[in-house]
Enzyme design. Structure first.
Site, PDB file in Angstrom:
ATOM      1  CB  CYS A 118       5.824-116.841 -33.916  1.00  0.00           C
ATOM      2  SG  CYS A 118       5.729-117.097 -32.148  1.00  0.00           S
TER       3      CYS A 118
ATOM      4  CG  HIS B 217       9.639-114.429 -35.629  1.00  0.00           C
ATOM      5  ND1 HIS B 217       7.896-113.248 -35.947  1.00  0.00           N
ATOM      6  CD2 HIS B 217       9.366-114.828 -34.001  1.00  0.00           C
ATOM      7  CE1 HIS B 217       7.290-113.496 -34.355  1.00  0.00           C
ATOM      8  NE2 HIS B 217       8.180-114.489 -33.340  1.00  0.00           N
TER       9      HIS B 217
ATOM     10  CG  ASN C 137       6.629-112.918 -31.279  1.00  0.00           C
ATOM     11  OD1 ASN C 137       5.783-112.962 -31.654  1.00  0.00           O
ATOM     12  ND2 ASN C 137       7.108-112.809 -30.164  1.00  0.00           N
TER      13      ASN C 137
END
Ligand code: COA
Length: 324
Positions: A113, A251, A281
Site C-alpha cells: 500500500c 492511504h 482499500n
C-alpha cells in the site's frame, strides 16, 4: 535543484459496485458491522475487460490529457502494484504498449500500500538528475482476485482501481521531502504468498496461498503508530506545522485507522481527503485515486502544501510533503 512536480492526474474505477448488502449475501456479516468498523460502504470490482493493466492504462490516458502531453513524450513509466497482470512482463510494459509510449522505459514497483509514495520518491530522484524527464507514475490494483471471498475478516476491506500522475521537473514547486520506512520482520502480519518464487504452485488446490492473509488487530495498532511517527517526524524535519498543510491525503485503509491518526497528529477533518467509504482499500491505487479526485474537485491550488502518508504489507510506511 529540480524537484518532481505533478503535471496531470487521472483515475479509473471498475464499473461494478459491490455494496455491504451484497456482502451480507456472501459471508456472515452486516452493513452495520462493516460501516462501524471500517467506514467502507461500497467497493469496485474489476470485470474481465478491466484487468490491472487496462485500469492502469485508462487512468494513464486521463493523466496524459490533464498534463497536455502524449504517451510518445514519456521517458519512464512506473506502476506501483502488488497484483500485477503477470509476474513477467511488468504491468508497466503492458501500459507502455497500450498508450504508445515508445521511448519510455518501464517497470513495476512493489511496496504494497506504500507503493505510490515509494514511487513518488523514486521519480523525485530521477528528476533531480534529469529535470527534463516526463514520468508516468501509476498505482493500480485488482485485489478482488486476491481476496478470499469466504473470509469475512478480509473480503470486506479491499477494492480495485487505478490512479496516475504525469510528473515533470520544477525548480519552484514539487516534492519537498519524504520519510519512508520498512520493517520486514513483521511480514507475517500482512502478506500474500503466491504466485512468487517462494511458492510457485499456482495449482494449489485450495488457493490459500493466493489470498491476502492479515492479523487485523496487529495491523491496526502498527499502522496508526507508524503513520503518526512518519508524519510528525517529517513535519519536525521540515519545521512546518499542521496549520501550514492545505490538504492531507492519507492511504485509504479504513476510517477508524484514519480517525485515530487524525486525532494523534492533530489535523481537522476538513483538511483530510477521505473516499474510503466509496472504494475501500485499493492499496497502491488509493493515494493517486484520492489525489485525482481532490484535483478534479478543485481542492488543490498552485503552491499548496500537501501531506501524504501510507502504511502497508512488508511492513512499509511513510509520509511525504509536496508543494502543488
Ligand atoms: N462481519 C462480522 N463480524 C466480523 C467480521 C465481519 N466482516 N470480521 C470479523 N468479525 C468478527 C470476528 O470473527 C470476531 O468475532 P469473535 O469475537 O466471535 O471471534 C469479532 O468480529 C472481532 O474481530 P476483530 O478482528 O477483533 O475485530 P476488529 O474490531 O479488530 O475489526 C478489522 C477488524 C479488520 C476491521 C480491524 O482489525 C482493522 O481495521 N484492521 C486493520 C486492517 C487494515 O486496514 N489492513 C490493511 C492495512 S494497509
Amino acid at each position: 535543484m529540480h524537484r518532481a512536480v505533478v503535471l496531470g492526474t487521472g483515475s479509473c474505477l471498475p464499473e461494478r459496485v459491490l455494496t455491504n448488502n451484497d456482502l451480507e449475501q456472501m459471508v456472515k456479516t452486516s452493513d452495520e458491522w462493516i460501516t462501524s468498523r471500517t467506514g467502507i460502504r461500497t467497493r469496485r470490482i474489476a470485470g474481465s475487460d478491466e484487468q490491472n493493466y487496462q485500469l492502469a492504462s485508462r487512468a494513464a490516458v486521463m493523466a496524459l490529457e490533464s498534463a497536455g502531453i502524449s504517451g510518445a513524450e514519456l521517458d519512464l513509466i512506473i506502476v506501483a502494484t502488488m497484483t500485477p497482470h503477470m509476474i513477467m512482463p511488468s504491468c508497466a510494459c503492458f501500459v507502455q504498449a497500450e498508450i504508445g509510449a515508445e521511448k519510455a522505459f518501464a517497470f513495476d514497483l512493489n511496496a504494497a500500500c506504500s507503493g505510490y509514495l515509494y514511487g513518488f520518491d523514486l521519480a523525485d530522484k530521477y528528476i533531480a538528475s534529469r529535470p527534463e524527464m516526463k514520468i508516468l507514475l501509476i498505482g493500480s490494483e485488482t485485489l478482488s482476485a486476491r481476496v478470499n471471498w469466504e473470509d469475512r475478516n478480509t473480503c470486506i476491506l479491499f477494492g480495485d482501481g487505478a490512479g496516475a500522475c504525469v510528473i515533470g521537473g520544477s525548480d519552484e514547486r514539487g516534492i519537498l521531502d519524504s520519510n519512508l520506512f520498512s520493517d520486514g520482520k513483521l511480514w507475517k502480519l500482512l502478506y500474500m504468498d503466491s504466485p512468487a518464487s517462494r511458492n510457485p504452485d499456482l495449482l494449489d488446490p485450495d488457493r490459500k496461498g493466493c489470498f491476502i492473509q492479515m492479523s487485523g488487530r496487529d495491523v491496526f495498532k502498527y499502522a496508526v503508530r507508524a503513520m503518526e511517527d512518519a508524519v510528525s517526524g517529517l513535519l519536525d524535519r521540515q519545521q512546518v506545522s499542521m496549520d501550514d498543510v492545505s490538504l492531507f491525503i492519507p492511504h485509504q485503509a479504513n476510517i477508524r485507522i484514519l480517525g485515530k491518526l487524525m486525532e494523534r497528529v492533530g489535523v481537522a477533518q476538513e483538511k483530510v481527503f477521505i473516499n474510503v467509504d466509496k472504494y475501500g482499500n485499493t492499496s497502491a491505487a488509493s493515494i493517486p485515486i484520492a489525489l485525482d479526485e481532490a484535483n478534479r474537485q478543485g481542492r488543490l491550488q498552485k503552491g499548496d502544501l500537501i501531506l501524504f502518508c501510507s502504511f502497508g504489507g512488508g511492513f512499509t510506511w511513510g509520509s511525504m510533503l509536496m508543494h502543488w
